[in-house]
Design a protein around this motif. Structure first.
Motif, PDB file in Angstrom:
ATOM      1  N   GLU A 187      29.180 -28.369  31.534  1.00 14.18           N
ATOM      2  CA  GLU A 187      27.771 -28.780  31.530  1.00 14.18           C
ATOM      3  C   GLU A 187      26.872 -27.627  31.070  1.00 14.18           C
ATOM      4  O   GLU A 187      27.190 -26.456  31.296  1.00 14.18           O
ATOM      5  N   VAL A 227      22.321 -26.813  29.974  1.00 22.46           N
ATOM      6  CA  VAL A 227      21.008 -27.294  29.537  1.00 22.46           C
ATOM      7  C   VAL A 227      20.634 -26.444  28.325  1.00 22.46           C
ATOM      8  O   VAL A 227      20.750 -25.220  28.359  1.00 22.46           O
ATOM      9  N   GLN A 229      17.603 -25.522  25.795  1.00 18.97           N
ATOM     10  CA  GLN A 229      16.163 -25.629  25.584  1.00 18.97           C
ATOM     11  C   GLN A 229      15.762 -24.856  24.338  1.00 18.97           C
ATOM     12  O   GLN A 229      16.473 -23.965  23.891  1.00 18.97           O
ATOM     13  N   SER A 245      17.846 -29.708  37.356  1.00 13.54           N
ATOM     14  CA  SER A 245      18.077 -30.763  36.367  1.00 13.54           C
ATOM     15  C   SER A 245      18.332 -32.059  37.126  1.00 13.54           C
ATOM     16  O   SER A 245      18.565 -32.041  38.340  1.00 13.54           O
ATOM     17  N   ARG A 287      17.141 -26.004  34.491  1.00 11.93           N
ATOM     18  CA  ARG A 287      16.308 -26.036  33.294  1.00 11.93           C
ATOM     19  C   ARG A 287      15.346 -24.835  33.334  1.00 11.93           C
ATOM     20  O   ARG A 287      15.070 -24.303  34.401  1.00 11.93           O
ATOM     21  N   GLN A 342      13.652 -29.582  26.723  1.00 10.30           N
ATOM     22  CA  GLN A 342      14.886 -29.240  27.449  1.00 10.30           C
ATOM     23  C   GLN A 342      15.867 -30.411  27.332  1.00 10.30           C
ATOM     24  O   GLN A 342      15.459 -31.564  27.443  1.00 10.30           O
ATOM     25  N   GLU A 356      19.480 -31.842  28.894  1.00 10.63           N
ATOM     26  CA  GLU A 356      20.634 -31.765  29.801  1.00 10.63           C
ATOM     27  C   GLU A 356      21.836 -32.283  29.009  1.00 10.63           C
ATOM     28  O   GLU A 356      21.783 -33.361  28.423  1.00 10.63           O
ATOM     29  N   CYS A 357      22.918 -31.504  29.001  1.00 13.71           N
ATOM     30  CA  CYS A 357      24.046 -31.827  28.117  1.00 13.71           C
ATOM     31  C   CYS A 357      25.383 -31.783  28.847  1.00 13.71           C
ATOM     32  O   CYS A 357      25.548 -31.042  29.820  1.00 13.71           O
TER      33      CYS A 357
END
Ligand SMILES: Cc1cc2nc3c(=O)[nH]c(=O)nc-3n(C[C@H](O)[C@H](O)[C@H](O)COP(=O)(O)O)c2cc1C
Length: 326
Positions: A82, A84, A86, A120, A127, A134, A136-137
């Motif tokens: 995982e 984030v 930005q 997040s 974040r 931003q 979330e991935c």
């Protein structure tokens, strides 16, 4: 031209060429967590987006140049899948630079850079509050190429959730003047995408445009028109007919004459103010008076119209070149 094969160069030289030529590069500010839950935050300019259905982004935490070890972002991503991502604005860039320090794995770059971590919704990594965009991935794939220092590790990520400040929008579009992004160039150069650096270039509206190949010689051979001007001329579907040009000239000739003495200085004053209609009125007078530089003035007028997105005016003004000496 210089010509190189990478096998003949040292790796730092290859790096210097790549970051100088493949630029400006957007900057991903990537937040991850390690298996034991500590925060990590680092910038990566080997970064871009690769499709929107589903939304995909990728960046490369390369192996460290000195010892080919893996960066913390890479290890965290493999362990937790995982992150984030930005974007970096001008107001953030100093703190982002600070976050790029090679701190040891136990150091939280949020603390060191002074950037604010916020929770997040769908992933564990925090974040960055200060960034207006931003993502979330989740990590979908990690592709690695090479074993030595500076070898690529491409983290391919799917965006699960966007968070975007409402302040950066104009009419539903993210406005570059409001978001004020920065990008990375060679050496320690950055580029700020704002002010005079910004320009608009709409995509061709039709596949039936005349293209460069059908531009008449009097346009192609001009020393006034730039290559970009020629490309703009080439976007029309057809070249105006002689009768249309005559009608255009008659209309402008019948408009009230400019209330200035006709001097070259006045023409250049209008040019500075982008008043191409007034320029054209003067051009018609120059032509009547057989001014030796009429051709140049016609082209400057057409160029001015073109650069103010009035392609129809530009074509008709430029075509006057074929008529004025009759
Ligand atoms: C603007 C900027 C862009 C950077 N881009 C990259 C990059 O694309 N890939 C990379 O491996 N390092 C890049 N770096 C260096 C990393 O941010 C740096 O190695 C960082 O300490 C890595 O942190 P980590 O070990 O916590 O992952 C960049 C640094 C800056 C300041």
């Amino acid at each position: 031209m210089f010509h190189y094969e990478p096998k003949d160069l040292a790796v730092p030289e290859v790096y210097k060429l790549l970051v100088g030529g493949v630029a400006p590069r957007p900057i991903a500010l990537v937040s991850t967590v390690s298996e034991d839950g500590s925060n990590n935050l680092s910038p990566f300019s080997f970064f871009n987006t690769f499709g929107s259905n589903p939304p995909m982004v990728a960046f490369s935490p390369t192996r460290r140049g000195q010892d080919a070890s893996f960066k913390d972002t890479y290890s965290n991503l493999l362990a937790t899948k995982e992150c984030v991502v930005q974007v970096v604005t001008f107001s953030l860039v100093g703190q982002v630079n600070l976050a790029s320090t090679e701190y040891t794995v136990d150091i939280d770059e949020f603390v060191k850079s002074g950037l604010t971590p916020i929770n997040s919704d769908l992933v564990k990594p925090k974040r960055v509050k200060e960034s207006p965009f931003q993502m979330e991935c989740k990590l979908v794939d990690m592709k690695s190429y090479g074993e030595g220092g500076s070898a690529a590790n491409i983290a391919i990520c799917e965006v699960l959730k966007f968070h975007i400040s409402e302040d950066v929008f104009t009419n539903g579009i993210i406005d570059p003047r409001k978001i004020d992004l920065v990008s990375r160039m060679s050496g320690s150069f950055y580029c700020r995408a704002n002010g005079e650096s910004l320009f608009e270039l709409p995509r061709p509206q039709t596949e039936n445009n005349i293209g460069y190949s059908q531009l008449p010689d009097f346009i192609k051979k001009s020393v006034i028109f730039t290559a970009n001007n020629l490309a703009e001329f080439a976007l029309v579907e057809r070249i105006p007919e002689q009768s249309e040009v005559e009608e255009f000239i008659n209309k402008i000739s019948n408009e009230e004459l400019v209330d200035v003495e006709l001097s070259e200085n006045d023409f250049f004053k209008y040019l500075e103010e982008s008043k191409y209609n007034s320029m054209m009125k003067m051009v018609i007078q120059f032509a009547k008076n057989k001014h030796p530089q009429t051709k140049k003035f016609i082209e400057l007028t057409a160029k001015c119209a073109l650069e103010n997105n009035d392609r129809d005016f530009a074509w008709k003004a430029a075509s006057y070149e074929l008529n004025f000496h009759k």
